[in-house]
Design an enzyme around this catalytic site. Structure first.
Site, PDB file in Angstrom:
ATOM      1  N   LYS A   1       0.789  -1.238  -0.090  1.00 24.47           N
ATOM      2  CA  LYS A   1      -0.130   0.089   0.100  1.00 24.47           C
ATOM      3  C   LYS A   1       1.169   1.174   0.015  1.00 24.47           C
ATOM      4  CE  LYS A   1      -3.312   2.321   2.867  1.00 24.47           C
ATOM      5  NZ  LYS A   1      -4.264   2.590   4.127  1.00 24.47           N
TER       6      LYS A   1
ATOM      7  N   ASP B   1      -2.594  10.103   3.854  1.00 22.77           N
ATOM      8  CA  ASP B   1      -3.793   9.752   3.873  1.00 22.77           C
ATOM      9  C   ASP B   1      -4.581  10.839   4.726  1.00 22.77           C
ATOM     10  OD1 ASP B   1      -6.385   8.690   4.084  1.00 22.77           O
ATOM     11  OD2 ASP B   1      -5.713   6.803   5.296  1.00 22.77           O
TER      12      ASP B   1
ATOM     13  N   GLU C   1      -9.436   3.960   1.959  1.00 25.32           N
ATOM     14  CA  GLU C   1      -8.939   4.097   0.420  1.00 25.32           C
ATOM     15  C   GLU C   1      -7.959   2.827   0.054  1.00 25.32           C
ATOM     16  OE1 GLU C   1      -7.536   5.544   3.019  1.00 25.32           O
ATOM     17  OE2 GLU C   1      -5.550   4.894   2.676  1.00 25.32           O
TER      18      GLU C   1
ATOM     19  N   LYS D   1      -9.893  12.775   8.088  1.00 30.61           N
ATOM     20  CA  LYS D   1      -9.389  12.498   9.312  1.00 30.61           C
ATOM     21  C   LYS D   1      -9.393  13.437  10.355  1.00 30.61           C
ATOM     22  CE  LYS D   1      -6.533   8.651   8.068  1.00 30.61           C
ATOM     23  NZ  LYS D   1      -7.149   7.317   8.798  1.00 30.61           N
TER      24      LYS D   1
ATOM     25  N   ARG E   1      -7.703  -0.225   0.580  1.00 30.51           N
ATOM     26  CA  ARG E   1      -8.319  -1.652   0.109  1.00 30.51           C
ATOM     27  C   ARG E   1      -8.541  -1.480  -1.275  1.00 30.51           C
ATOM     28  NH1 ARG E   1     -12.674  -2.057   4.580  1.00 30.51           N
ATOM     29  NH2 ARG E   1     -10.874  -1.055   5.691  1.00 30.51           N
TER      30      ARG E   1
ATOM     31  N   ASP F   1     -12.155   7.114   3.742  1.00 32.83           N
ATOM     32  CA  ASP F   1     -10.794   6.762   4.426  1.00 32.83           C
ATOM     33  C   ASP F   1     -10.564   5.430   4.301  1.00 32.83           C
ATOM     34  OD1 ASP F   1      -8.790   7.111   5.990  1.00 32.83           O
ATOM     35  OD2 ASP F   1      -9.825   7.750   7.824  1.00 32.83           O
TER      36      ASP F   1
HETATM   37  N1  BES Z   1      -4.593   4.502   6.920  1.00 32.60           N
HETATM   38  C1  BES Z   1      -5.569   4.163   7.450  1.00 32.60           C
HETATM   39  C2  BES Z   1      -5.388   2.926   8.574  1.00 32.60           C
HETATM   40  C3  BES Z   1      -4.573   3.247   9.850  1.00 32.60           C
HETATM   41  C4  BES Z   1      -4.982   4.103  10.813  1.00 32.60           C
HETATM   42  C5  BES Z   1      -3.361   2.420  10.108  1.00 32.60           C
HETATM   43  C6  BES Z   1      -4.210   4.402  11.637  1.00 32.60           C
HETATM   44  C7  BES Z   1      -2.736   2.690  11.059  1.00 32.60           C
HETATM   45  C8  BES Z   1      -2.918   3.798  11.842  1.00 32.60           C
HETATM   46  C9  BES Z   1      -6.760   3.604   6.707  1.00 32.60           C
HETATM   47  O1  BES Z   1      -6.796   3.895   5.421  1.00 32.60           O
HETATM   48  C10 BES Z   1      -8.057   3.906   7.296  1.00 32.60           C
HETATM   49  O2  BES Z   1      -8.197   5.198   7.768  1.00 32.60           O
HETATM   50  N2  BES Z   1      -8.895   3.031   7.742  1.00 32.60           N
HETATM   51  C11 BES Z   1     -10.101   3.123   8.353  1.00 32.60           C
HETATM   52  C12 BES Z   1     -10.996   2.389   7.907  1.00 32.60           C
HETATM   53  C13 BES Z   1     -12.506   2.632   8.004  1.00 32.60           C
HETATM   54  C14 BES Z   1     -12.867   3.923   7.563  1.00 32.60           C
HETATM   55  C15 BES Z   1     -13.363   1.410   7.554  1.00 32.60           C
HETATM   56  C16 BES Z   1      -9.792   2.814   9.880  1.00 32.60           C
HETATM   57  O3  BES Z   1      -9.254   1.847  10.079  1.00 32.60           O
HETATM   58  O4  BES Z   1     -10.242   3.469  10.510  1.00 32.60           O
HETATM   59 ZN    ZN Z   2      -4.893   4.753   4.597  1.00 33.69          ZN
HETATM   60 ZN    ZN Z   3      -7.596   6.023   5.057  1.00 29.16          ZN
END
Ligand code: BES
Ligand code: ZN
Ligand code: ZN
Length: 459
Positions: free
Chosen positions: A228, A233, A312, A240, A314, A310
């Site tokens: 990834k 992000d 993104e 966020k 996947r 957010d």
């Molecule tokens: N990059 C983040 C995941 C992340 C956050 C990894 C903090 C490590 C530390 C990812 O893109 C994300 O924001 N995922 C969301 C998904 C949700 C919206 C379904 C998450 O995990 O909150």
């Molecule tokens: Zn991310």
């Molecule tokens: Zn994200």
């Protein structure tokens, strides 16, 4: 920063590593002067204790490093790095007290203790250097340390200086080091080449999204690594909150980790056909950003309802995973800072991984323990498949309810891969200084995968 072993040197200072649970025996075997010096200082081999034994005239005759008890050591890893940092500059060699995997771990710990992210400040001075211990594969450990340093440097570099283009340049430079072949599809070509989700996520940034595709080796089993590469992000329109965005330069940690692993594989000359796929994008906000409730049609043809911009990672990975299938590799491994849920489940020290293959899981767990790169298996739990199926598209990128967030993300990715698949939902960041891992970007799972490859791929 020198992540190599010192040249053999007859004047190197001997180090004796003393376990607290066998201190009496170990001390009894020391030369007289060292033994009485240890006694005078009440040195009992406590973990992290360092005692320098003076030479007759001046200088250091030997060093004793406390290695603690088994129970104390189990609470962390790379303990020798702490001692290496405390020692005065000079050349040392491990004279007694360690063997086998522990010796390898110590030697690697020493190399990694010299890692420093110095792109934006004066380089540090070289500290204590170690001569490669007998019986360890020095060249191999150096390649591993280089790979790890590459991963850390890429993650540590701020997003302003590590956008999709710079990530591509890092892959280009790795590729020329190892004579690999690289192809990059970028910007609107992603649409004509049918990578619609990589384009949708990355198009709102002024820095063009791209798919980096690197290949190396022409015989042996096929291994495809997918990382990834979200260079920053913001969360997109589902922006966020400040606290969550603070660390998001590390959202290309999966890409950084697969590039580090690729360096190890190519540097060691493993007999396999390697492919590295990195969707490199910035998840930004603009008038053309993808939106909640948009429905994207993926490269595979599966439609995805966006319920959170957010989620993104996947999406960009899904298109890359579909491509990975097109040449039927023997194993696909994805690495991604994919979910906050993974961090909640296992914290920053363990790499959660998913596979349907019990043999691969067992090989990986054993390898991880050997090389001090801890992993934890998570389930592709089928009953949760329904959670990623909304009513008006094939898939939902962000199921509601807050249950099993790392598992549902893994199930989502699995929908796009037909070949044997292993997925890591890593954190990619060391929250505070630890032995051989300063606060900042860190590789997770790469060394365990490297160690497990011979068994998983029959090399
Ligand atoms: N990059 C983040 C995941 C992340 C956050 C990894 C903090 C490590 C530390 C990812 O893109 C994300 O924001 N995922 C969301 C998904 C949700 C919206 C379904 C998450 O995990 O909150
Ligand atoms: Zn991310
Ligand atoms: Zn994200």
């Amino acid at each position: 920063m020198t992540l190599t072993f010192a040249e053999p040197n007859p004047n190197a200072i001997p180090i004796h590593v003393i376990s607290a649970d066998k201190a009496d025996d170990a001390l009894a075997r020391l030369p007289d002067a060292a033994r009485s010096w240890a006694k005078a200082h009440d040195f009992m081999g406590g973990l992290g204790e360092v005692l320098t034994v003076p030479a007759d005239k001046n200088g250091i005759a030997a060093v004793l490093i406390g290695y603690g008890t088994q129970a104390k050591r189990a609470r962390d890893r790379f303990h020798l790095a702490v001692a290496a940092k405390k020692l005065p500059a000079g050349v040392y060699h491990l004279a007694s007290g360690l063997e086998g995997d522990a010796l390898e771990e110590a030697a690697l710990a020493w190399l990694l203790s010299a890692y420093r992210f110095d792109r934006y400040r004066k380089p540090g001075k070289d500290g204590a250097r170690l001569i490669a211990p007998d019986g360890v594969d020095a060249a191999r450990l150096q390649v591993i340390a280089e790979g790890e340093a590459l991963t850390r440097d890429l993650i540590n570099t701020p997003a302003a200086d590590m956008g999709p283009k710079e990530l591509e340049e890092a892959a280009q430079s790795l590729s020329s080091t190892h004579d690999a072949r690289i192809n990059v599809i970028k910007g609107d070509s992603l649409v004509s080449s049918n990578f619609p989700m990589i384009h949708a996520v990355g198009r709102a940034s002024t820095r063009a999204p791209r798919l980096i595709d690197m290949r190396w080796g022409d015989s042996g089993p096929g291994l495809t690594l997918v990382g990834k590469g979200v260079c920053f992000d913001t969360g997109g329109l589902n922006i966020k909150p400040a606290a969550s965005m603070g660390l998001m330069k590390k959202d290309m940690g999966g890409a950084a980790t697969v590039l580090g692993l690729a360096h190890m594989i190519m540097g060691l000359g493993l007999k396999l056909r390697l492919r590295v796929l990195i969707p490199a994008v910035e998840n930004s906000i603009d008038g053309n950003a993808y939106r909640p409730q948009d429905i994207l049609t993926s490269r595979k043809g599966l439609t995805v309802e966006i319920n959170n911009t957010d989620a993104e990672g996947r999406l960009v990975l899904a298109d890359a995973l579909t491509l990975s299938d097109e040449d039927d590799p023997d194993l696909v491994v994805s690495m991604a800072t994919l979910t906050g849920a993974a961090r909640v489940a296992v914290g920053p020290d363990l790499s959660p991984f998913y596979t349907d293959n019990d043999d691969h899981a067992a090989a990986l767990a054993k390898a991880a323990a050997r090389v001090a790169d801890p992993v934890w298996r998570m389930p592709f739990h089928e009953p949760y498949e329904a959670m990623i199926e909304p009513s008006i598209a094939d898939l939902d990128n962000a199921p509601k309810g807050g249950f099993a967030g790392s598992i549902t993300a893994a199930l989502f990715l699995r929908r796009f891969v037909e070949n044997p698949y292993m997925h890591f939902d890593i954190y990619g960041w060391q929250p505070s200084d630890a032995p051989a891992r300063p606060k900042g970007g860190v590789g997770m799972g790469a060394r365990a995968v490297l160690e497990a490859l011979p068994e998983m791929l029959g090399l």
